[in-house]
Motif scaffolding. Structure first.
Motif, PDB file in Angstrom:
ATOM      1  N   PHE B  15       0.878  -1.306   0.000  1.00  0.00           N
ATOM      2  CA  PHE B  15       0.011   0.059   0.171  1.00  0.00           C
ATOM      3  C   PHE B  15       0.799   1.251   0.063  1.00  0.00           C
ATOM      4  O   PHE B  15       1.346   1.457   1.025  1.00  0.00           O
ATOM      5  N   VAL B  18       3.987   0.874   1.859  1.00  0.00           N
ATOM      6  CA  VAL B  18       4.189  -0.091   3.144  1.00  0.00           C
ATOM      7  C   VAL B  18       3.969  -1.568   2.333  1.00  0.00           C
ATOM      8  O   VAL B  18       2.883  -1.584   1.687  1.00  0.00           O
ATOM      9  N   ALA B  20       2.777  -4.493   2.679  1.00  0.00           N
ATOM     10  CA  ALA B  20       1.758  -5.190   3.765  1.00  0.00           C
ATOM     11  C   ALA B  20       2.123  -6.804   3.894  1.00  0.00           C
ATOM     12  O   ALA B  20       2.085  -7.527   4.797  1.00  0.00           O
ATOM     13  N   HIS B  39       1.405 -10.688  14.834  1.00  0.00           N
ATOM     14  CA  HIS B  39       1.215  -9.330  15.559  1.00  0.00           C
ATOM     15  C   HIS B  39       0.181  -8.654  14.816  1.00  0.00           C
ATOM     16  O   HIS B  39       0.029  -8.836  13.691  1.00  0.00           O
ATOM     17  N   ASN B  40      -0.189  -7.426  15.350  1.00  0.00           N
ATOM     18  CA  ASN B  40      -1.317  -6.333  14.610  1.00  0.00           C
ATOM     19  C   ASN B  40      -0.497  -5.807  13.448  1.00  0.00           C
ATOM     20  O   ASN B  40       0.765  -5.430  13.634  1.00  0.00           O
ATOM     21  N   GLY B  41      -0.931  -5.886  12.283  1.00  0.00           N
ATOM     22  CA  GLY B  41      -0.071  -5.380  11.040  1.00  0.00           C
ATOM     23  C   GLY B  41       0.658  -6.094  10.558  1.00  0.00           C
ATOM     24  O   GLY B  41       1.361  -5.725   9.770  1.00  0.00           O
ATOM     25  N   ALA B  42       0.754  -7.416  10.942  1.00  0.00           N
ATOM     26  CA  ALA B  42       1.573  -8.457  10.271  1.00  0.00           C
ATOM     27  C   ALA B  42       1.257  -8.608   8.761  1.00  0.00           C
ATOM     28  O   ALA B  42       2.229  -9.023   8.055  1.00  0.00           O
ATOM     29  N   GLY B  43      -0.069  -8.313   8.287  1.00  0.00           N
ATOM     30  CA  GLY B  43      -0.338  -8.727   6.957  1.00  0.00           C
ATOM     31  C   GLY B  43      -1.389  -9.726   6.873  1.00  0.00           C
ATOM     32  O   GLY B  43      -1.424 -10.114   5.635  1.00  0.00           O
ATOM     33  N   LYS B  44      -2.035 -10.316   7.997  1.00  0.00           N
ATOM     34  CA  LYS B  44      -2.639 -11.508   7.876  1.00  0.00           C
ATOM     35  C   LYS B  44      -4.091 -11.224   6.896  1.00  0.00           C
ATOM     36  O   LYS B  44      -4.341 -11.983   6.134  1.00  0.00           O
ATOM     37  N   SER B  45      -4.543 -10.117   7.507  1.00  0.00           N
ATOM     38  CA  SER B  45      -5.861  -9.897   6.783  1.00  0.00           C
ATOM     39  C   SER B  45      -5.823  -9.504   5.222  1.00  0.00           C
ATOM     40  O   SER B  45      -6.323  -9.817   4.427  1.00  0.00           O
ATOM     41  N   THR B  46      -4.356  -8.695   4.919  1.00  0.00           N
ATOM     42  CA  THR B  46      -4.130  -8.504   3.644  1.00  0.00           C
ATOM     43  C   THR B  46      -3.915  -9.384   2.811  1.00  0.00           C
ATOM     44  O   THR B  46      -4.462  -9.944   1.410  1.00  0.00           O
ATOM     45  N   TYR B  55      -8.409  -7.547  -2.593  1.00  0.00           N
ATOM     46  CA  TYR B  55      -7.329  -7.220  -3.250  1.00  0.00           C
ATOM     47  C   TYR B  55      -6.608  -7.662  -4.330  1.00  0.00           C
ATOM     48  O   TYR B  55      -6.938  -9.093  -4.342  1.00  0.00           O
ATOM     49  N   GLN B  87     -12.865  -9.485   9.048  1.00  0.00           N
ATOM     50  CA  GLN B  87     -12.521  -9.066  10.290  1.00  0.00           C
ATOM     51  C   GLN B  87     -13.585  -7.945  10.792  1.00  0.00           C
ATOM     52  O   GLN B  87     -13.992  -7.736  11.582  1.00  0.00           O
ATOM     53  N   GLU B 169     -10.502 -13.697  12.470  1.00  0.00           N
ATOM     54  CA  GLU B 169     -10.683 -13.326  13.809  1.00  0.00           C
ATOM     55  C   GLU B 169     -12.288 -13.645  14.011  1.00  0.00           C
ATOM     56  O   GLU B 169     -12.892 -12.563  14.328  1.00  0.00           O
ATOM     57  N   HIS B 201      -5.614 -14.423  17.190  1.00  0.00           N
ATOM     58  CA  HIS B 201      -4.481 -14.206  18.169  1.00  0.00           C
ATOM     59  C   HIS B 201      -4.394 -14.883  19.383  1.00  0.00           C
ATOM     60  O   HIS B 201      -3.605 -14.991  20.113  1.00  0.00           O
TER      61      HIS B 201
HETATM   62  N1  ATP Z   1      -6.506  -0.373   2.823  1.00  0.00           N
HETATM   63  C1  ATP Z   1      -5.176  -0.206   3.355  1.00  0.00           C
HETATM   64  N2  ATP Z   1      -4.367   0.987   2.839  1.00  0.00           N
HETATM   65  C2  ATP Z   1      -3.276   1.281   3.413  1.00  0.00           C
HETATM   66  N3  ATP Z   1      -2.375   0.474   4.194  1.00  0.00           N
HETATM   67  C3  ATP Z   1      -3.090  -0.757   4.673  1.00  0.00           C
HETATM   68  C4  ATP Z   1      -4.546  -1.152   4.300  1.00  0.00           C
HETATM   69  N4  ATP Z   1      -4.820  -2.179   4.710  1.00  0.00           N
HETATM   70  C5  ATP Z   1      -3.808  -2.690   5.503  1.00  0.00           C
HETATM   71  N5  ATP Z   1      -2.847  -1.636   5.361  1.00  0.00           N
HETATM   72  C6  ATP Z   1      -1.373  -1.804   6.064  1.00  0.00           C
HETATM   73  O1  ATP Z   1      -1.018  -3.124   5.780  1.00  0.00           O
HETATM   74  C7  ATP Z   1      -0.296  -3.750   7.031  1.00  0.00           C
HETATM   75  C8  ATP Z   1      -1.114  -5.143   7.327  1.00  0.00           C
HETATM   76  O2  ATP Z   1      -2.356  -4.913   7.588  1.00  0.00           O
HETATM   77  P1  ATP Z   1      -3.372  -5.952   7.759  1.00  0.00           P
HETATM   78  O3  ATP Z   1      -4.701  -5.375   8.098  1.00  0.00           O
HETATM   79  O4  ATP Z   1      -3.123  -7.045   6.803  1.00  0.00           O
HETATM   80  O5  ATP Z   1      -2.732  -6.484   9.308  1.00  0.00           O
HETATM   81  P2  ATP Z   1      -3.302  -7.722  10.233  1.00  0.00           P
HETATM   82  O6  ATP Z   1      -2.109  -8.672  10.271  1.00  0.00           O
HETATM   83  O7  ATP Z   1      -4.490  -8.358   9.742  1.00  0.00           O
HETATM   84  O8  ATP Z   1      -3.489  -7.045  11.508  1.00  0.00           O
HETATM   85  P3  ATP Z   1      -4.509  -7.426  12.708  1.00  0.00           P
HETATM   86  O9  ATP Z   1      -4.038  -8.614  13.609  1.00  0.00           O
HETATM   87  O10 ATP Z   1      -4.516  -5.973  13.438  1.00  0.00           O
HETATM   88  O11 ATP Z   1      -5.927  -7.418  11.996  1.00  0.00           O
HETATM   89  C9  ATP Z   1      -0.406  -2.778   7.933  1.00  0.00           C
HETATM   90  O12 ATP Z   1       0.880  -2.040   8.145  1.00  0.00           O
HETATM   91  C10 ATP Z   1      -1.561  -1.671   7.756  1.00  0.00           C
HETATM   92  O13 ATP Z   1      -1.198  -0.507   8.092  1.00  0.00           O
END
Ligand code: ATP
Ligand code: MG
Lengths: 428, 250
Positions: B15, B18, B20, B39-46, B55, B87, B169, B201
């Motif tokens: 992104f 970043v 992701a 951890h939070n923001g690790a990139g799992k959801s992405t 995406y 999520q 989650e 988590h």
């Molecule tokens: N739509 C978006 N636009 C810009 N950056 C994004 C977007 N979605 C996620 N990110 C960034 O991508 C990275 C991974 O986010 P992601 O949501 O995949 O984390 P996660 O592992 O699911 O975290 P969590 O446990 O908090 O759900 C983060 O740094 C986040 O800031």
């Protein structure tokens, strides 16, 4: 636990399953009508004025149903008044120039009106789809696309007609204008009877469907009360229109053109105008689309949460194109009715209609934040706006004051709506 | 080993600046539950949104049943029977539970109109299985509690015979009883041969429900392990420090 929860006692409104917001609007409308009737010594609620009020409302009401979908999907269309002018210009030129001069269809031919109308609807739908494409696919905000559209289509109409009034329009085309096209007493009563039968059938079949799935149904007396109110409203409305007599001089002229002499003491009433019939059909169709089809479901889902709609596999871009194409087609239909009422195309047709249409939808309970709105609300909104305007004119309020009041009412209506939603806990 | 049901290879997605998801490969077999940790923001959801069509990856390929799959939008993903509990739940707040359950796949009558009655009846059936306390079928989902909303999202994912189920989650807002029912549901779906990506988590949940776990940190894959061969502390070490466990990676 021993205390089983007791079924909460329902209020009268809940038992009847009435939509309180709609009821509030109907109440406001009735109060308004009675107030004007008192102020005008009974001139407001005459058959003649009710007839005029309905035909004046039709054009804005038709467009307001399309505007509900536009606003529900979190968009806006500022171009409808201008687009109405372009569609009207196209249809007027088809009738008076293009078809007779270029395609050799003689003036007065029965083909003129249908071809002109189809061409107008096609132009409206295409322009709407094009604006929807720019909004959905090119992601230009609807406010900007249609603000540009307002200038473009208003002046396209002007450019096409060189600013001239074009008319008279085809006789068959004028049937959609109101006084020139009414159904007469017999057909009006017949339609009213059918409408009542249809409404009763609707109530009955929805009750049966609920039963079949084992869902709770209203008590029978509630069903009968609803049925009675609906039937009385339909029959009362048509009865009023059927009581409006065609002026004797006008009747005599009608007989003359047919080469006959009017018998002594002959009378005839207008009945239901064709334009109102068109509005009723649009209302039914749009309500079915809104509540009973996938298209409608996707429109509301997209308004409620665009991301969720997209993730559910809804093609929200294409949906935007469809919504604006529908808005364009309805605008063209309104152009038919507005120009037929004037019997010609004039350069200022539809001026400020975008504001009336948006106001009607919003007064009718459509939320600008998207996701909420009803077709019947918007039509009632259009009727309230028009009543306010005509009523004030009859009372003798100056034109600038009329507009000041209408503007104030719009803001007030939205504020009341916000209070209402807060009270009912409806989240926006 | 058999052909994996899903094989995501070298997926990358950024992104802006970043990264992701950075060159991540994970796979999933039929009847298997793979936990995605980090951890939070690790990139799992992405990462899983690439599979669900939300995406499009900048680089990498997805294979389903060994065939290269093109998933460019959520409609494509549904064609491959990929169902997702997001999520964020992805519910239309102004619509009721049944409308959300069938959103995009409404039941219709023979005349092509929405069959509200049948949809509500079906919704009542599936909700009875997932969350028997759920009663509020008439209200828009905005009027429901967080857990009730989550139940609706879960019902939507399991109703349509998923082959590949993504749960991001899924129990975050659920009470203990409802959480247990989701755990039972996962076990049952697994026995029916469905492949499940479970993002969580809760290490304990992952240890009991999953066959394997893939751990991400800062967009990169730390590693994938068989949960039988690692301890809770091994997984924690992977998540927090990004270090490989002593056990042999799967
Ligand atoms: N739509 C978006 N636009 C810009 N950056 C994004 C977007 N979605 C996620 N990110 C960034 O991508 C990275 C991974 O986010 P992601 O949501 O995949 O984390 P996660 O592992 O699911 O975290 P969590 O446990 O908090 O759900 C983060 O740094 C986040 O800031
Ligand atoms: Mg996440």
């Amino acid at each position: 636990m021993s205390d089983t929860p007791e079924a909460p006692r329902k209020s009268l409104m809940q038992t009847l399953e009435l939509d309180t917001r709609l009821l509030g609007m109907i109440g406001a409308f009735i109060v308004l009508s009675i107030a004007f009737n008192l102020l005008t010594d009974g001139r407001f609620l005459t058959p003649r004025n009710v007839f005029n009020l309905t035909i004046q409302t039709v054009s804005v009401a038709i467009m307001s149903t399309g505007m509900v979908f536009v606003i529900v999907t979190r968009n806006i269309d500022l171009s409808v008044g201008a687009l109405l002018a372009t569609c009207s210009a196209v249809m007027a030129m088809m009738q008076t120039q293009i078809l007779p001069d270029m395609l050799g269809i003689p003036l007065g031919s029965p083909l003129i009106a249908p071809i002109a109308i189809v061409a107008g609807l096609a132009v409206g739908a295409l322009i709407g789809a094009f604006q929807g494409y720019m909004i959905g696919y090119l992601t230009i905000p609807a406010f900007i696309v249609t603000l540009g559209g307002l200038l473009v289509w208003r002046n396209t109409a002007w450019y096409m007609t060189r600013g001239q009034t074009i008319g008279p329009l085809d006789k068959a085309f004028q049937i959609f204008g109101g006084t020139n096209g009414t159904l007469g007493v017999f057909w009006s009563w017949l339609l009213a009877g059918l409408a009542v039968a249809f409404a009763l059938y609707g109530l009955w079949s929805s009750r049966r469907a609920k039963r079949a799935h084992g869902f709770p149904v209203k008590p029978l007396w509630a069903e009968f009360t609803m049925a009675g109110i609906i039937a009385a409203a339909i029959l009362g409305f048509v009865g009023t229109l059927n009581a409006y007599q065609i002026p004797t001089r006008r009747l005599a002229r009608l007989f003359e053109t047919r080469g006959e002499v009017m018998p002594e003491g002959y009378t005839e009433a207008y009945g239901l105008p064709v334009s109102v019939l068109v509005l009723i059909m649009v209302a039914i169709l749009m309500t079915v689309i809104a509540t009973r089809t996938r298209l409608g479901r996707y429109i509301f889902a997209t308004g409620g949460n665009p991301d969720a709609a997209e993730l559910s596999g809804i093609n929200t871009r294409m949906l935007t194109v469809k919504v604006f194409a529908l808005m364009g087609a309805l605008t063209a239909l309104s152009a038919v009715i507005a120009s037929a009422r004037l019997t010609n195309h004039s350069n200022d047709i539809g001026v400020l209609d975008e504001l009336r249409v948006i106001a009607a939808a919003v007064i009718g309970g459509t939320a600008l934040s998207g996701g909420f709105g009803t077709i019947r609300g918007a039509i009632l909104g259009a009727l309230i706006m028009q009543s306010l305007q005509s009523g004030m004119a009859m009372v003798g309020v100056d034109a600038p004051l009329q507009n000041i009041v209408v503007g104030g009412v719009l803001v007030l209506a939205v504020w009341v709506d916000i209070l209402y939603r807060k009270k009912t806990g409806e989240r926006l | 080993m058999t052909t994996p049901l899903v094989d995501m290879r070298d997926i990358s997605l950024a992104f802006g600046g970043v990264k992701a998801v950075d060159n991540v490969s994970v796979d999933l077999h039929a009847g298997e539950v793979v936990g995605l940790l980090g951890h939070n923001g690790a990139g799992k959801s992405t990462l899983i949104k690439v599979l669900s069509g939300a995406y499009r990856a900048d680089a990498g390929e997805i294979f389903i049943d060994g065939q290269k799959a093109t998933i460019e939008n959520p409609r494509d993903a549904r064609k491959y029977n990929v169902e997702t509990i997001y999520q964020t739940l992805a519910l239309a707040d102004n619509l009721d539970a049944a409308s959300n359950l069938f959103l995009g796949r409404e039941l219709t009558t023979r005349s092509g109109l929405l069959d509200e009655g049948r949809m509500e009846a079906e919704a009542r059936k599936i909700m009875a299985r997932l969350n028997p306390n759920f009663e509020n079928f008439a209200a828009p989902v905005s009027a429901l509690s967080g857990g009730q909303r989550q139940s609706v999202a879960i019902a939507r994912a399991v109703y349509f015979n998923a082959r590949i189920l993504i749960m991001d989650e899924p129990t975050a807002a659920l009470g203990p009883q409802e959480t247990r029912m989701v755990a039972e549901l996962i076990t049952q779906l697994k026995s029916e041969g469905i492949g499940i990506f479970l993002i969580s988590h809760d290490i304990h949940d992952v240890m009991t429900l999953c066959d394997r776990a893939s751990v991400m940190k800062n967009g990169k894959l730390v590693g994938s392990v068989n949960v039988d061969e690692v301890t809770d502390d091994d997984l924690l070490g992977m998540i927090i420090l990004g270090k490989q466990p002593g056990a042999k990676p799967a």
